[in-house]
Scaffold this active site. Structure first.
Site, PDB file in Angstrom:
ATOM      1  N   LYS A   1       0.829  -1.208   0.000  1.00 58.40           N
ATOM      2  CA  LYS A   1       0.000   0.000   0.000  1.00 58.40           C
ATOM      3  C   LYS A   1       0.866   1.262   0.000  1.00 58.40           C
ATOM      4  O   LYS A   1       0.633   2.191  -0.781  1.00 58.40           O
ATOM      5  CB  LYS A   1      -0.922   0.007   1.232  1.00 58.40           C
TER       6      LYS A   1
ATOM      7  N   ARG B   1       3.582   5.828  -2.907  1.00 57.94           N
ATOM      8  CA  ARG B   1       4.832   6.515  -3.215  1.00 57.94           C
ATOM      9  C   ARG B   1       5.101   6.582  -4.717  1.00 57.94           C
ATOM     10  O   ARG B   1       5.392   7.639  -5.279  1.00 57.94           O
ATOM     11  CB  ARG B   1       5.983   5.784  -2.527  1.00 57.94           C
TER      12      ARG B   1
ATOM     13  N   ALA C   1       6.148  -9.861  26.036  1.00 55.15           N
ATOM     14  CA  ALA C   1       4.945 -10.483  26.594  1.00 55.15           C
ATOM     15  C   ALA C   1       5.188 -10.856  28.051  1.00 55.15           C
ATOM     16  O   ALA C   1       4.360 -10.598  28.932  1.00 55.15           O
ATOM     17  CB  ALA C   1       4.559 -11.715  25.772  1.00 55.15           C
TER      18      ALA C   1
ATOM     19  N   ARG D   1       7.402  -9.547  30.088  1.00 57.63           N
ATOM     20  CA  ARG D   1       7.518  -8.314  30.877  1.00 57.63           C
ATOM     21  C   ARG D   1       6.152  -7.779  31.271  1.00 57.63           C
ATOM     22  O   ARG D   1       5.960  -7.253  32.353  1.00 57.63           O
ATOM     23  CB  ARG D   1       8.238  -7.265  30.016  1.00 57.63           C
TER      24      ARG D   1
ATOM     25  N   ARG E   1       7.998   2.001   9.005  1.00 57.63           N
ATOM     26  CA  ARG E   1       8.402   3.376   9.295  1.00 57.63           C
ATOM     27  C   ARG E   1       8.493   4.149   7.984  1.00 57.63           C
ATOM     28  O   ARG E   1       9.203   3.734   7.063  1.00 57.63           O
ATOM     29  CB  ARG E   1       9.740   3.393  10.033  1.00 57.63           C
TER      30      ARG E   1
ATOM     31  N   LYS F   1       6.849  13.904  23.092  1.00 56.56           N
ATOM     32  CA  LYS F   1       7.158  13.323  24.404  1.00 56.56           C
ATOM     33  C   LYS F   1       8.100  14.268  25.159  1.00 56.56           C
ATOM     34  O   LYS F   1       8.735  15.144  24.568  1.00 56.56           O
ATOM     35  CB  LYS F   1       7.795  11.946  24.212  1.00 56.56           C
TER      36      LYS F   1
ATOM     37  N   GLU G   1       1.981  -1.589  13.126  1.00 51.47           N
ATOM     38  CA  GLU G   1       2.288  -0.262  13.657  1.00 51.47           C
ATOM     39  C   GLU G   1       2.999   0.547  12.578  1.00 51.47           C
ATOM     40  O   GLU G   1       4.002   0.108  12.035  1.00 51.47           O
ATOM     41  CB  GLU G   1       3.194  -0.370  14.887  1.00 51.47           C
TER      42      GLU G   1
HETATM   43  P1  GTP Z   1       6.360   0.309  23.470  1.00 49.95           P
HETATM   44  O1  GTP Z   1       6.471  -0.209  22.072  1.00 49.95           O
HETATM   45  O2  GTP Z   1       6.453  -0.757  24.479  1.00 49.95           O
HETATM   46  O3  GTP Z   1       7.334   1.430  23.707  1.00 49.95           O
HETATM   47  O4  GTP Z   1       4.861   0.831  23.598  1.00 49.95           O
HETATM   48  P2  GTP Z   1       4.279   2.284  23.824  1.00 49.95           P
HETATM   49  O5  GTP Z   1       2.880   2.109  24.231  1.00 49.95           O
HETATM   50  O6  GTP Z   1       5.167   3.098  24.696  1.00 49.95           O
HETATM   51  O7  GTP Z   1       4.248   2.845  22.337  1.00 49.95           O
HETATM   52  P3  GTP Z   1       4.751   4.192  21.704  1.00 49.95           P
HETATM   53  O8  GTP Z   1       3.804   4.421  20.572  1.00 49.95           O
HETATM   54  O9  GTP Z   1       4.928   5.283  22.698  1.00 49.95           O
HETATM   55  O10 GTP Z   1       6.190   3.826  21.135  1.00 49.95           O
HETATM   56  C1  GTP Z   1       6.364   2.777  20.252  1.00 49.95           C
HETATM   57  C2  GTP Z   1       7.642   2.930  19.438  1.00 49.95           C
HETATM   58  O11 GTP Z   1       7.893   4.294  19.087  1.00 49.95           O
HETATM   59  C3  GTP Z   1       8.905   2.497  20.118  1.00 49.95           C
HETATM   60  O12 GTP Z   1       9.105   1.120  20.006  1.00 49.95           O
HETATM   61  C4  GTP Z   1       9.963   3.293  19.351  1.00 49.95           C
HETATM   62  O13 GTP Z   1      10.205   2.711  18.068  1.00 49.95           O
HETATM   63  C5  GTP Z   1       9.266   4.597  19.131  1.00 49.95           C
HETATM   64  N1  GTP Z   1       9.505   5.519  20.245  1.00 49.95           N
HETATM   65  C6  GTP Z   1       8.624   5.878  21.198  1.00 49.95           C
HETATM   66  N2  GTP Z   1       9.160   6.738  22.064  1.00 49.95           N
HETATM   67  C7  GTP Z   1      10.433   6.956  21.663  1.00 49.95           C
HETATM   68  C8  GTP Z   1      11.514   7.758  22.166  1.00 49.95           C
HETATM   69  O14 GTP Z   1      11.416   8.452  23.165  1.00 49.95           O
HETATM   70  N3  GTP Z   1      12.697   7.715  21.472  1.00 49.95           N
HETATM   71  C9  GTP Z   1      12.851   6.967  20.347  1.00 49.95           C
HETATM   72  N4  GTP Z   1      14.051   6.993  19.747  1.00 49.95           N
HETATM   73  N5  GTP Z   1      11.851   6.190  19.855  1.00 49.95           N
HETATM   74  C10 GTP Z   1      10.662   6.178  20.502  1.00 49.95           C
HETATM   75 MG    MG Z   2       7.354   3.143  24.448  1.00 49.50          MG
END
Ligand code: GTP
Ligand code: MG
Length: 241
Positions: free
Chosen positions: A58, A63, A92, A94, A115, A150, A177
């Site tokens: 997709k 693109r 899982a 954790r 990405r 963030k 994702e």
């Molecule tokens: P996790 O995947 O356990 O972190 O779940 P979450 O609920 O915190 O999801 P979130 O959407 O906040 O982040 C998911 C992904 O985004 C991470 O696995 C990273 O790839 C990216 N990401 C989120 N926060 C950061 C950050 O502060 N720095 C960087 N470099 N990447 C981030």
């Molecule tokens: Mg996270």
């Protein structure tokens, strides 16, 4: 035998992981059940791979088509990754999620990841709208870290989407994702990621401050590039008229 491209999930490995996680030895009576679970995981990961391929198709179509029509692409780069089986089990575990395919499928949303690195912030939302607008794409969750970065300065648009995968006997909705960012946001995130792990998830305060400042500079650069781009586009439009 593991087919090429399939995740390297061996039964021995799963058994070993299970023993490590539970801190006890598995008896022979557990073997059949373990095998069932391991096979379930193999099927699950295969299905996620298909979902990832569907999503990549997709994004790639959007693109290419853009390049064809507009002589311009809003996407600089597309990357994808499958979470490794070891990482899935560790996450899982954790989170206290049972180490079973169904439970993992229902709880983890980042097994398949795409990405998309865009040229400009407006392109991020354009791609978002185009993806979400597709009839077989379902938006499950959206986190806009561009509108609300963030605390550390991280910016990106995160979409949890599902796409149908047509298997021989059923249609499986696979969760993918999708992270959308600009080149500047990606530059920042990859450096922050490296530092984060270098310091074992405890970034020293002076680096935290430096990263926050860099995030602001990245955002300024994005705004400047966007302004220049808009100006050039307007000039081009006027030229055409
Ligand atoms: P996790 O995947 O356990 O972190 O779940 P979450 O609920 O915190 O999801 P979130 O959407 O906040 O982040 C998911 C992904 O985004 C991470 O696995 C990273 O790839 C990216 N990401 C989120 N926060 C950061 C950050 O502060 N720095 C960087 N470099 N990447 C981030
Ligand atoms: Mg996270």
């Amino acid at each position: 035998p593991i087919e090429p491209g399939a995740p390297a999930v061996s039964l021995d490995h799963l058994a070993q992981m299970f023993r490590q996680i539970d801190g006890e030895g598995a008896s022979d009576t557990d073997a059949a059940e373990l095998r069932e679970i391991a096979l379930g995981f193999r099927r699950l990961l295969m299905t996620y791979r298909f979902g990832l391929d569907e999503m990549m198709t997709k994004v790639t179509i959007l693109r290419e088509e853009f390049r064809h029509i507009h002589d311009y692409t809003p996407i600089e780069h597309i990357g994808s990754r499958m979470k490794s089986f070891e990482s899935i089990l560790a996450k899982a575990n954790r989170r206290g999620i049972p180490l079973r395919p169904d439970a993992v499928r229902d709880s983890l949303t980042d097994i398949a990841g795409v990405r998309i690195t865009c040229s400009f912030v407006t392109d991020i939302y354009r791609m978002r709208d185009l993806l979400i607008g597709q009839r077989d794409v379902t938006l499950l969750q959206e986190k806009d870290y561009i509108a609300e970065p963030k605390a550390n300065g991280y910016k990106s648009l995160h979409l949890i989407l599902s796409v149908p995968v047509y298997l021989s006997d059923r249609i499986e909705q696979v969760v993918v994702e999708v992270q959308l960012r600009t080149i500047a946001m990606d530059f920042w995130a990859s450096l922050e990621h490296k530092i984060y792990y270098k310091y074992d998830r405890e970034i020293p305060p002076h680096l935290t401050a430096a990263l926050a400042a860099a995030a602001t500079e990245a955002a300024t650069l994005d705004a400047t590039m966007q302004r220049i781009h808009s100006e050039v586009q307007e000039l081009a439009r006027d030229g055409d008229a």
